[in-house]
Design an enzyme around this catalytic site. Structure first.
Site, PDB file in Angstrom:
ATOM      1  N   TYR A  66     -22.063  21.640 -10.930  1.00 53.80           N
ATOM      2  CA  TYR A  66     -22.348  21.927  -9.516  1.00 53.80           C
ATOM      3  C   TYR A  66     -23.545  22.878  -9.372  1.00 53.80           C
ATOM      4  CZ  TYR A  66     -21.360  24.022  -4.881  1.00 53.80           C
ATOM      5  OH  TYR A  66     -21.434  24.500  -3.599  1.00 53.80           O
ATOM      6  N   ILE A  67     -23.455  24.052  -9.949  1.00 53.32           N
ATOM      7  CA  ILE A  67     -24.545  25.019  -9.776  1.00 53.32           C
ATOM      8  C   ILE A  67     -25.729  24.634 -10.667  1.00 53.32           C
ATOM      9  CG2 ILE A  67     -25.154  27.469  -9.804  1.00 53.32           C
ATOM     10  CD1 ILE A  67     -22.117  28.087  -9.617  1.00 53.32           C
ATOM     11  N   PHE A  74     -24.873  28.051 -17.876  1.00 55.05           N
ATOM     12  CA  PHE A  74     -23.850  27.727 -16.877  1.00 55.05           C
ATOM     13  C   PHE A  74     -22.597  27.137 -17.509  1.00 55.05           C
ATOM     14  CE2 PHE A  74     -27.792  26.929 -14.298  1.00 55.05           C
ATOM     15  CZ  PHE A  74     -27.536  27.786 -13.249  1.00 55.05           C
ATOM     16  N   SER A 132     -19.222  36.075 -12.801  1.00 57.63           N
ATOM     17  CA  SER A 132     -18.477  35.859 -11.558  1.00 57.63           C
ATOM     18  C   SER A 132     -17.964  37.182 -11.009  1.00 57.63           C
ATOM     19  CB  SER A 132     -17.284  34.946 -11.850  1.00 57.63           C
ATOM     20  OG  SER A 132     -16.394  34.926 -10.760  1.00 57.63           O
ATOM     21  N   TYR A 186      -9.340  33.473 -17.014  1.00 59.23           N
ATOM     22  CA  TYR A 186     -10.716  33.076 -16.669  1.00 59.23           C
ATOM     23  C   TYR A 186     -11.600  34.307 -16.515  1.00 59.23           C
ATOM     24  CZ  TYR A 186     -14.681  31.708 -13.728  1.00 59.23           C
ATOM     25  OH  TYR A 186     -15.948  31.555 -13.211  1.00 59.23           O
ATOM     26  N   LYS A 244     -14.924  35.604 -18.772  1.00 61.18           N
ATOM     27  CA  LYS A 244     -16.273  35.840 -18.249  1.00 61.18           C
ATOM     28  C   LYS A 244     -16.741  37.241 -18.631  1.00 61.18           C
ATOM     29  CE  LYS A 244     -18.178  32.969 -16.314  1.00 61.18           C
ATOM     30  NZ  LYS A 244     -18.790  31.714 -16.854  1.00 61.18           N
ATOM     31  N   PHE A 254     -20.697  35.354  -6.134  1.00 61.85           N
ATOM     32  CA  PHE A 254     -19.541  35.474  -5.239  1.00 61.85           C
ATOM     33  C   PHE A 254     -19.005  34.051  -4.992  1.00 61.85           C
ATOM     34  CE2 PHE A 254     -18.703  39.958  -4.492  1.00 61.85           C
ATOM     35  CZ  PHE A 254     -19.590  40.436  -5.457  1.00 61.85           C
ATOM     36  N   ASN A 289      -9.058  23.555  -5.762  1.00 64.37           N
ATOM     37  CA  ASN A 289      -8.458  24.892  -5.704  1.00 64.37           C
ATOM     38  C   ASN A 289      -9.110  25.740  -4.628  1.00 64.37           C
ATOM     39  OD1 ASN A 289      -6.793  24.680  -8.101  1.00 64.37           O
ATOM     40  ND2 ASN A 289      -8.720  24.631  -9.235  1.00 64.37           N
TER      41      ASN A 289
HETATM   42  P1  NAD Z   1     -19.053  23.073 -13.068  1.00 60.62           P
HETATM   43  O1  NAD Z   1     -17.768  22.797 -13.731  1.00 60.62           O
HETATM   44  O2  NAD Z   1     -19.473  22.199 -11.951  1.00 60.62           O
HETATM   45  O3  NAD Z   1     -20.232  23.072 -14.143  1.00 60.62           O
HETATM   46  C1  NAD Z   1     -20.030  23.482 -15.480  1.00 60.62           C
HETATM   47  C2  NAD Z   1     -20.657  22.430 -16.381  1.00 60.62           C
HETATM   48  O4  NAD Z   1     -20.441  22.822 -17.738  1.00 60.62           O
HETATM   49  C3  NAD Z   1     -20.036  21.041 -16.194  1.00 60.62           C
HETATM   50  O5  NAD Z   1     -21.034  20.080 -16.010  1.00 60.62           O
HETATM   51  C4  NAD Z   1     -19.265  20.808 -17.489  1.00 60.62           C
HETATM   52  O6  NAD Z   1     -19.215  19.457 -17.845  1.00 60.62           O
HETATM   53  C5  NAD Z   1     -20.064  21.656 -18.459  1.00 60.62           C
HETATM   54  N1  NAD Z   1     -19.279  22.078 -19.628  1.00 60.62           N
HETATM   55  C6  NAD Z   1     -18.024  22.552 -19.654  1.00 60.62           C
HETATM   56  N2  NAD Z   1     -17.658  22.806 -20.919  1.00 60.62           N
HETATM   57  C7  NAD Z   1     -18.697  22.479 -21.706  1.00 60.62           C
HETATM   58  C8  NAD Z   1     -18.931  22.501 -23.102  1.00 60.62           C
HETATM   59  N3  NAD Z   1     -17.995  22.921 -23.954  1.00 60.62           N
HETATM   60  N4  NAD Z   1     -20.119  22.078 -23.566  1.00 60.62           N
HETATM   61  C9  NAD Z   1     -21.076  21.641 -22.722  1.00 60.62           C
HETATM   62  N5  NAD Z   1     -20.922  21.593 -21.383  1.00 60.62           N
HETATM   63  C10 NAD Z   1     -19.743  22.016 -20.886  1.00 60.62           C
HETATM   64  O7  NAD Z   1     -19.031  24.604 -12.609  1.00 60.62           O
HETATM   65  P2  NAD Z   1     -20.053  25.391 -11.709  1.00 60.62           P
HETATM   66  O8  NAD Z   1     -19.396  25.696 -10.430  1.00 60.62           O
HETATM   67  O9  NAD Z   1     -21.378  24.731 -11.719  1.00 60.62           O
HETATM   68  O10 NAD Z   1     -20.097  26.757 -12.520  1.00 60.62           O
HETATM   69  C11 NAD Z   1     -21.128  27.013 -13.449  1.00 60.62           C
HETATM   70  C12 NAD Z   1     -20.886  28.381 -14.068  1.00 60.62           C
HETATM   71  O11 NAD Z   1     -20.838  29.353 -13.023  1.00 60.62           O
HETATM   72  C13 NAD Z   1     -19.577  28.503 -14.834  1.00 60.62           C
HETATM   73  O12 NAD Z   1     -19.831  29.230 -16.017  1.00 60.62           O
HETATM   74  C14 NAD Z   1     -18.687  29.286 -13.905  1.00 60.62           C
HETATM   75  O13 NAD Z   1     -17.768  30.090 -14.617  1.00 60.62           O
HETATM   76  C15 NAD Z   1     -19.691  30.142 -13.163  1.00 60.62           C
HETATM   77  N6  NAD Z   1     -19.213  30.514 -11.825  1.00 60.62           N
HETATM   78  C16 NAD Z   1     -18.875  29.537 -10.930  1.00 60.62           C
HETATM   79  C17 NAD Z   1     -18.385  29.900  -9.675  1.00 60.62           C
HETATM   80  C18 NAD Z   1     -17.946  28.865  -8.676  1.00 60.62           C
HETATM   81  O14 NAD Z   1     -17.160  29.196  -7.800  1.00 60.62           O
HETATM   82  N7  NAD Z   1     -18.429  27.635  -8.744  1.00 60.62           N
HETATM   83  C19 NAD Z   1     -18.302  31.243  -9.329  1.00 60.62           C
HETATM   84  C20 NAD Z   1     -18.680  32.208 -10.251  1.00 60.62           C
HETATM   85  C21 NAD Z   1     -19.150  31.822 -11.505  1.00 60.62           C
HETATM   86  N1  UFG Z   2      -7.785  29.472   0.471  1.00 57.77           N
HETATM   87  C1  UFG Z   2      -6.881  28.894   1.338  1.00 57.77           C
HETATM   88  N2  UFG Z   2      -6.522  27.605   1.115  1.00 57.77           N
HETATM   89  C2  UFG Z   2      -7.005  26.871   0.087  1.00 57.77           C
HETATM   90  C3  UFG Z   2      -7.930  27.478  -0.789  1.00 57.77           C
HETATM   91  C4  UFG Z   2      -8.289  28.784  -0.575  1.00 57.77           C
HETATM   92  O1  UFG Z   2      -6.423  29.537   2.268  1.00 57.77           O
HETATM   93  O2  UFG Z   2      -6.616  25.709  -0.062  1.00 57.77           O
HETATM   94  C5  UFG Z   2      -8.185  30.850   0.712  1.00 57.77           C
HETATM   95  C6  UFG Z   2      -7.821  31.767  -0.439  1.00 57.77           C
HETATM   96  O3  UFG Z   2      -6.527  32.267  -0.271  1.00 57.77           O
HETATM   97  C7  UFG Z   2      -8.905  32.828  -0.327  1.00 57.77           C
HETATM   98  C8  UFG Z   2     -10.105  32.079   0.244  1.00 57.77           C
HETATM   99  O4  UFG Z   2      -9.586  30.887   0.813  1.00 57.77           O
HETATM  100  O5  UFG Z   2      -8.504  33.772   0.598  1.00 57.77           O
HETATM  101  C9  UFG Z   2     -11.121  31.710  -0.812  1.00 57.77           C
HETATM  102  O6  UFG Z   2     -10.446  31.073  -1.870  1.00 57.77           O
HETATM  103  P1  UFG Z   2     -11.217  30.262  -3.012  1.00 57.77           P
HETATM  104  O7  UFG Z   2     -10.182  29.711  -3.920  1.00 57.77           O
HETATM  105  O8  UFG Z   2     -12.180  29.323  -2.409  1.00 57.77           O
HETATM  106  O9  UFG Z   2     -12.083  31.390  -3.738  1.00 57.77           O
HETATM  107  P2  UFG Z   2     -11.612  32.739  -4.425  1.00 57.77           P
HETATM  108  O10 UFG Z   2     -12.292  33.854  -3.706  1.00 57.77           O
HETATM  109  O11 UFG Z   2     -10.141  32.809  -4.544  1.00 57.77           O
HETATM  110  O12 UFG Z   2     -12.166  32.671  -5.896  1.00 57.77           O
HETATM  111  C10 UFG Z   2     -13.111  31.749  -6.375  1.00 57.77           C
HETATM  112  C11 UFG Z   2     -12.809  31.491  -7.825  1.00 57.77           C
HETATM  113  C12 UFG Z   2     -12.970  32.788  -8.589  1.00 57.77           C
HETATM  114  C13 UFG Z   2     -14.357  33.296  -8.380  1.00 57.77           C
HETATM  115  C14 UFG Z   2     -14.619  33.474  -6.940  1.00 57.77           C
HETATM  116  C15 UFG Z   2     -16.027  33.888  -6.724  1.00 57.77           C
HETATM  117  O13 UFG Z   2     -11.507  30.979  -7.932  1.00 57.77           O
HETATM  118  O14 UFG Z   2     -12.778  32.585  -9.945  1.00 57.77           O
HETATM  119  O15 UFG Z   2     -14.387  32.253  -6.239  1.00 57.77           O
HETATM  120  O16 UFG Z   2     -16.907  33.029  -7.322  1.00 57.77           O
HETATM  121  F1  UFG Z   2     -14.527  34.501  -8.981  1.00 57.77           F
END
Ligand code: NAD
Ligand code: UFG
Length: 372
Positions: free
Chosen positions: A48-49, A117, A161, A185, A189, A213, A233
């Site tokens: 995604y990112i 990532f 994160s 998790y 990190k 965030f 989730n």
């Molecule tokens: P994502 O799951 O969409 O992207 C992660 C990518 O890594 C995927 O394409 C997956 O196939 C690849 N991957 C997983 N395991 C692998 C492996 N062993 N070898 C090679 N590739 C692998 O997730 P995202 O939302 O793009 O997140 C990217 C990064 O940002 C992650 O490290 C995540 O922890 C961090 N992050 C994400 C969020 C969020 O809410 N999306 C918030 C904070 C931090």
């Molecule tokens: N929420 C709902 N219903 C849902 C999903 C979420 O009410 O179906 C609420 C949660 O209770 C929370 C808010 O929406 O109050 C945001 O929840 P998210 O699950 O979207 O995000 P979080 O802040 O809980 O955490 C996520 C990841 C963390 C990460 C953080 C910041 O789960 O690991 O985003 O990147 F650190």
């Protein structure tokens, strides 16, 4: 090793305008990198990112070498990156824990920077399968650090994160806020951050540990976006799947928090702003052997009900919801202090919650079943 070398347009070294940043706040990227052709190794490039960041990197003149094992992504995203950016990334399918393959990629492409990532990110799954999270998030990071040892990589950017702060005692959350992760998790990190800090301390490489965030939204074309596997989730993907008819109603986890409307407050950040934060990080001066931590958020908190309202406005129909019990482990209020990102990276998020909902909806409505 499956290798996908897409046909790409080569920039000429004597046309520096090709490599100038388009986002306007990143300075002269080429001069601050060691080579004329800045090459960035992006792990998790298909995610995604990662996919959104690849587009901004290509648009700003970088050469991108992506790696991914498609554990949580689809190969078709590589075609969409090429379609949107007008040129493709180089790509090698691999698991980042395969150090030999990774080292071969580094030797072939000679990147001068890494954006890491690749990882697993589902809090609930990390409780059920902690070893998997330690293996990929920490083992994978160690493998990457091993693979680049002795290479030309002089800058290492890591996807961390705000989950490392756990349930912060005060907001806004600064980089000095105590770290206290509450899930496997979050602990992986934080452990990965610490591994990067220790390993880079002996090398000619500087690190930026970016703590995101809540990333939401999608590319404004609607061609790429977040495609969660199974039941989402997170709030925004769930709300958008309700809007598109895949889910009946959103469950809002509690409306009895100590907040103005009783629902939790988070700092949602548009994924394109986040991607541009990485472009900024590539042109930020780093000191060899040192790492800096930077929060990436907007500094603005939105409640769950505010997000649901904004999502309904973007869709044109209210999002059906019900109030249910609190979800275990949710903090009431989390949002970022953005001053360090502004000072260190020269970067500020510019897109608001309306932009995030509009773009997320465009992606979801054009791709109701995601990439499938
Ligand atoms: P994502 O799951 O969409 O992207 C992660 C990518 O890594 C995927 O394409 C997956 O196939 C690849 N991957 C997983 N395991 C692998 C492996 N062993 N070898 C090679 N590739 C692998 O997730 P995202 O939302 O793009 O997140 C990217 C990064 O940002 C992650 O490290 C995540 O922890 C961090 N992050 C994400 C969020 C969020 O809410 N999306 C918030 C904070 C931090
Ligand atoms: N929420 C709902 N219903 C849902 C999903 C979420 O009410 O179906 C609420 C949660 O209770 C929370 C808010 O929406 O109050 C945001 O929840 P998210 O699950 O979207 O995000 P979080 O802040 O809980 O955490 C996520 C990841 C963390 C990460 C953080 C910041 O789960 O690991 O985003 O990147 F650190």
């Amino acid at each position: 090793m499956r290798r996908c070398r897409k046909k790409r347009q080569h920039r000429t070294k004597n046309n520096p305008s090709d490599a100038m940043p388009k986002c306007g706040n990143t300075g002269d990227i080429v001069d601050q990198m060691s080579g004329n052709q800045p090459r960035v190794l992006v792990t998790g490039a298909a995610g995604y990112i990662g996919s959104h960041t690849c587009i901004e990197l290509l648009g700003n003149g970088f050469e991108v070498i992506g790696v991914d094992n498609f554990d949580n992504s689809e190969p078709v995203v590589l075609d969409r990156i090429a379609e949107l950016a007008g040129r493709a990334i180089d790509f090698v399918e691999l698991d980042i824990r395969d150090t030999d393959k990774l080292r071969a990629v580094v030797a072939e492409y000679q990147p001068t920077a890494v954006i890491h990532f690749a990882g697993l990110k589902a809090v609930g799954e990390s409780v059920e399968k902690p070893h998997r999270y330690w293996s990929v998030n920490v083992g994978g990071t160690l493998s990457l650090l091993d693979a680049i040892d002795g290479s030309a990589v002089e800058r290492f950017i890591f996807s961390s994160s705000c989950t490392v702060y756990g349930d912060p005692a005060n907001v806004p959350v600064t980089e000095e806020t105590k770290v206290a992760p509450i899930s496997p998790y979050g602990r992986t990190k934080l452990a990965a951050e610490q591994a990067i800090i220790d390993c880079l301390s002996t090398r000619d490489c500087g690190g930026l540990l970016l703590r995101y965030f809540n990333p939401v939204g999608a590319h404004p074309s609607g061609r790429i976006g977040e495609d969660p596997v199974g039941i989402p989730n997170n709030l925004m993907p769930f709300a958008m799947q309700v809007a598109v008819g895949r889910r009946a109603a959103l469950s809002i986890f509690g409306n009895d928090y100590d907040t103005p409307d009783g629902t939790c407050i988070r700092d949602y950040i548009h994924v394109v702003d986040l991607a541009l934060g990485h472009v900024a990080a590539l042109s930020t001066a780093t000191t060899a052997g040192e790492c800096d931590v930077v929060n990436l958020g907007t500094g603005t908190g939105s409640s769950v009900l505010e997000v649901v309202q904004a999502a309904g406005d973007a869709v044109g129909t209210p999002i059906a919801f019900e109030i249910v019990d609190r979800r275990a482990g949710d903090a009431a209020v989390v949002y970022s202090d953005t001053s360090k990102a502004r000072e260190v990276l020269g970067w500020t998020a510019t897109r608001d919650i309306g932009d995030m909902c509009r773009d997320h909806w465009l992606w979801q409505s054009q791709n109701p079943d995601g990439y499938n």
